[in-house]
Design an enzyme around this catalytic site. Structure first.
Site, PDB file in Angstrom:
ATOM      1  N   LYS A 163      43.752 -45.936 -46.083  1.00  0.00           N
ATOM      2  CA  LYS A 163      42.932 -47.953 -46.411  1.00  0.00           C
ATOM      3  C   LYS A 163      43.730 -48.090 -47.285  1.00  0.00           C
ATOM      4  O   LYS A 163      43.801 -48.052 -48.873  1.00  0.00           O
ATOM      5  CB  LYS A 163      41.719 -47.495 -45.883  1.00  0.00           C
TER       6      LYS A 163
ATOM      7  N   LYS B 122      44.402 -40.466 -24.035  1.00  0.00           N
ATOM      8  CA  LYS B 122      45.896 -41.662 -23.876  1.00  0.00           C
ATOM      9  C   LYS B 122      46.187 -42.338 -24.723  1.00  0.00           C
ATOM     10  O   LYS B 122      45.294 -42.368 -25.739  1.00  0.00           O
ATOM     11  CB  LYS B 122      45.065 -42.203 -22.331  1.00  0.00           C
TER      12      LYS B 122
ATOM     13  N   ARG C 263      28.420 -40.643 -43.787  1.00  0.00           N
ATOM     14  CA  ARG C 263      28.804 -40.600 -45.365  1.00  0.00           C
ATOM     15  C   ARG C 263      28.419 -42.367 -45.823  1.00  0.00           C
ATOM     16  O   ARG C 263      28.706 -42.640 -44.503  1.00  0.00           O
ATOM     17  CB  ARG C 263      30.099 -40.430 -45.866  1.00  0.00           C
TER      18      ARG C 263
ATOM     19  N   ILE D 173      46.461 -44.855 -27.280  1.00  0.00           N
ATOM     20  CA  ILE D 173      46.264 -46.703 -27.632  1.00  0.00           C
ATOM     21  C   ILE D 173      47.126 -46.933 -29.123  1.00  0.00           C
ATOM     22  O   ILE D 173      47.775 -47.023 -29.279  1.00  0.00           O
ATOM     23  CB  ILE D 173      44.963 -46.830 -27.924  1.00  0.00           C
TER      24      ILE D 173
HETATM   25  C1  MV4 Z   1      44.753 -42.770 -31.742  1.00  0.00           C
HETATM   26  C2  MV4 Z   1      46.088 -43.679 -32.339  1.00  0.00           C
HETATM   27  C3  MV4 Z   1      46.602 -43.846 -30.743  1.00  0.00           C
HETATM   28  N1  MV4 Z   1      45.610 -43.763 -29.446  1.00  0.00           N
HETATM   29  N2  MV4 Z   1      43.820 -42.568 -30.910  1.00  0.00           N
HETATM   30  C4  MV4 Z   1      44.815 -42.401 -36.928  1.00  0.00           C
HETATM   31  C5  MV4 Z   1      43.935 -40.945 -37.672  1.00  0.00           C
HETATM   32  C6  MV4 Z   1      42.615 -40.687 -36.633  1.00  0.00           C
HETATM   33  N3  MV4 Z   1      41.195 -41.570 -37.625  1.00  0.00           N
HETATM   34  C7  MV4 Z   1      43.205 -41.128 -35.076  1.00  0.00           C
HETATM   35  N4  MV4 Z   1      44.695 -41.885 -35.577  1.00  0.00           N
HETATM   36  C8  MV4 Z   1      45.001 -42.623 -34.567  1.00  0.00           C
HETATM   37  N5  MV4 Z   1      44.560 -41.883 -32.972  1.00  0.00           N
HETATM   38  C9  MV4 Z   1      44.592 -42.764 -29.700  1.00  0.00           C
HETATM   39  N6  MV4 Z   1      43.583 -42.344 -29.063  1.00  0.00           N
HETATM   40  C10 MV4 Z   1      46.651 -43.923 -33.191  1.00  0.00           C
HETATM   41  C11 MV4 Z   1      45.821 -43.485 -34.491  1.00  0.00           C
HETATM   42  C12 MV4 Z   1      46.196 -44.069 -35.231  1.00  0.00           C
HETATM   43  C13 MV4 Z   1      45.620 -45.110 -36.641  1.00  0.00           C
HETATM   44  C14 MV4 Z   1      44.315 -45.031 -36.634  1.00  0.00           C
HETATM   45  C15 MV4 Z   1      44.064 -46.368 -37.288  1.00  0.00           C
HETATM   46  C16 MV4 Z   1      44.257 -46.146 -38.471  1.00  0.00           C
HETATM   47  C17 MV4 Z   1      45.202 -46.733 -39.052  1.00  0.00           C
HETATM   48  C18 MV4 Z   1      46.066 -45.274 -37.785  1.00  0.00           C
HETATM   49  C19 MV4 Z   1      46.945 -44.610 -38.194  1.00  0.00           C
HETATM   50  C20 MV4 Z   1      48.562 -43.839 -37.293  1.00  0.00           C
HETATM   51  C21 MV4 Z   1      47.846 -43.352 -36.035  1.00  0.00           C
END
Ligand code: MV4
Length: 448
Positions: A237, A201, A292, A203
């Site tokens: 980041k 889903k 890590r 988020i």
């Molecule tokens: C998601 C999300 C929204 N909903 N999963 C980005 C890379 C990977 N770490 C997973 N990520 C995301 N997964 C769901 N179900 C939004 C992201 C996401 C994100 C997550 C953390 C930090 C930056 C981000 C940038 C874009 C999308």
């Protein structure tokens, strides 16, 4: 305890490991490429071995050369730092086969957490909250359509071999699912040689809040609270902080306990990070687990007064952890200073540093390997320094960061210092009101 540790890395993290080894009375071996012969980690290590030419594939990723360096210097352990071979199961195995302790995760653990769909199934079994979606990898497009209907749009398609956003597609309506499925699998196949996909889903506007954990060789784990890493640009980041401005005591308790439960369930050994997505209602969901030490580990060290590299070495040497959890007593912010031009789309700007003045004073920590006269090679990651500012409150930490950025002089190359200085004045950032969407709307003012 180890007598000699080889650091299979470069730059600031190699220096970071050398510092703790020196304090522990452990001898150090640096490995370097021909591009890094003037690097500080070569200078500060007790011994140094050239392992090849500039390209990473010929040097810092050349496993046999690194093992050979460990053999000829008689190192009894290898610290991989982050990036490069730090989460490479084959390298972890190679160390095992050569009776050299890999100060990181076992091959099995790396593979288990590196397979994102499998990691998620493990977390569900450990009772860690996960985003609703597919049960593991999706076999075919028909199943994908069915799971999307069951999950309810919008959904997120993700590559099981992925991470950092590669092979990931947000899908808002059914008619876009086929294209997303095809393009995500294509991208994942190209990037990882594997096109297994899973679904969650979506988020909306999540925060990225991760929990630092340490597990020992006896099945015990502890957590060291959170880091908010939501300020990212294209999954890179830019700055991190702890405590998270979005955190509450209840949420920290719940997320910390979930991370410890996960670590103990998989009998995790070493330092690790459990990444969560947090929605606006403060529901948190497992995203990924990193096996890590992370770039941003210093802000945790500063607020709980704990040497994470030291703990990695102690745990690898079979010493048990105390078992207690750690909670922030201060507020710490890290700004990643990159050799990039923030006024030109953050494009890499390598070159020679002609003058350099490091910020200092109470609560200012600078983890860097560069100096006046150093030439930044174009072959590697563009991060040249981590500026960490720590104070009693978030406002004081921001104020200290602004002062430190203003006194930080790096001439001869372009850096992201001006971007960070503007970030520290941005009203939403100062209010702690930001999510992973924050950088999409950030406009950098061109200064003269
Ligand atoms: C998601 C999300 C929204 N909903 N999963 C980005 C890379 C990977 N770490 C997973 N990520 C995301 N997964 C769901 N179900 C939004 C992201 C996401 C994100 C997550 C953390 C930090 C930056 C981000 C940038 C874009 C999308």
């Amino acid at each position: 305890m180890f007598k000699k540790i080889l650091i299979a890395n470069r730059g600031e993290i190699a220096l970071r490991v050398i510092r703790t080894c020196r304090e522990m009375g452990i001898k150090t071996v640096a490995v370097y490429s021909t591009a890094d012969q003037d690097s500080l980690h070569v200078r500060f290590a007790d011994e140094a071995v050239c392992i090849g030419p500039a390209p990473s594939s010929e040097s810092y990723l050349k496993m046999v050369n690194i093992i050979a360096a460990a053999e000829i210097t008689n190192a009894d352990a290898i610290h991989p730092g982050y990036g490069f071979l730090s989460e490479n199961a084959r390298f972890s195995k190679l160390c095992q086969d050569h009776d050299i302790k890999f100060i990181g995760a076992t091959p099995e653990m790396i593979n288990r957490m590196g397979d994102k769909a499998n990691a998620k199934s493990t977390m569900i079994a450990a009772g860690v909250p996960c985003v609703p979606g597919s049960e593991g990898v999706i076999e075919d497009f028909e199943t994908c359509e069915k799971v999307a209907l069951e999950t309810g749009y919008p959904v997120m398609l993700k590559a099981s071999a992925g991470g950092g956003g590669k092979g990931m597609r947000a899908v808002w309506k059914a008619e876009d699912l086929r294209d997303a499925w095809d393009s995500a699998r294509h991208e994942s196949k190209a990037a990882f040689g594997n096109d297994d996909m899973y679904m969650e889903k979506l988020i909306e506007e999540p925060r990225h809040i991760e929990i630092q954990i340490v597990g020992d060789a006896y099945g015990k784990a502890c957590h060291l609270s959170e880091r908010d890493c939501s300020v990212q640009r294209r999954h890179q980041k830019l700055t991190e902080e702890t405590p998270s401005p979005f955190m509450t005591d209840e949420l920290r308790e719940a997320m910390g306990n979930a991370a410890v439960a996960a670590a103990e369930y998989i009998k995790y050994e070493g330092a690790g990070t459990v990444e969560f997505l947090v929605d606006k209602h403060r529901n948190f969901y497992f995203m990924e687990m990193n096996t890590r030490i992370q770039v941003e580990h210093p802000i945790t060290e500063e607020v709980v007064d704990y040497d994470l590299i030291r703990e990695q070495i102690m745990v690898a040497a079979g010493i048990p952890i105390s078992g207690k959890n750690y909670f922030p007593k201060l507020h710490s912010i890290e700004c990643r200073i990159n050799a990039e031009d923030p006024f030109a789309g953050f494009r890499p700007a390598p070159g020679k540093i002609t003058s350099f003045h490091a910020p200092g004073g109470h609560g200012v920590r600078l983890d860097t390997h560069v100096y006046a006269g150093y030439t930044i090679p174009p072959n590697y990651d563009s991060m040249i320094a981590k500026l960490i500012c720590t104070a009693q409150t978030r406002d004081e930490a921001i104020n200290k960061m602004k002062r430190a950025l203003d006194e930080f002089i790096i001439e001869g190359i372009k850096t992201t210092i001006p971007f960070h200085r503007q970030l520290m004045d941005h009203p939403d950032y100062v209010a702690g009101n930001y999510t992973t969407k924050f950088m999409e709307d950030f406009v950098i003012e061109k200064t003269i």
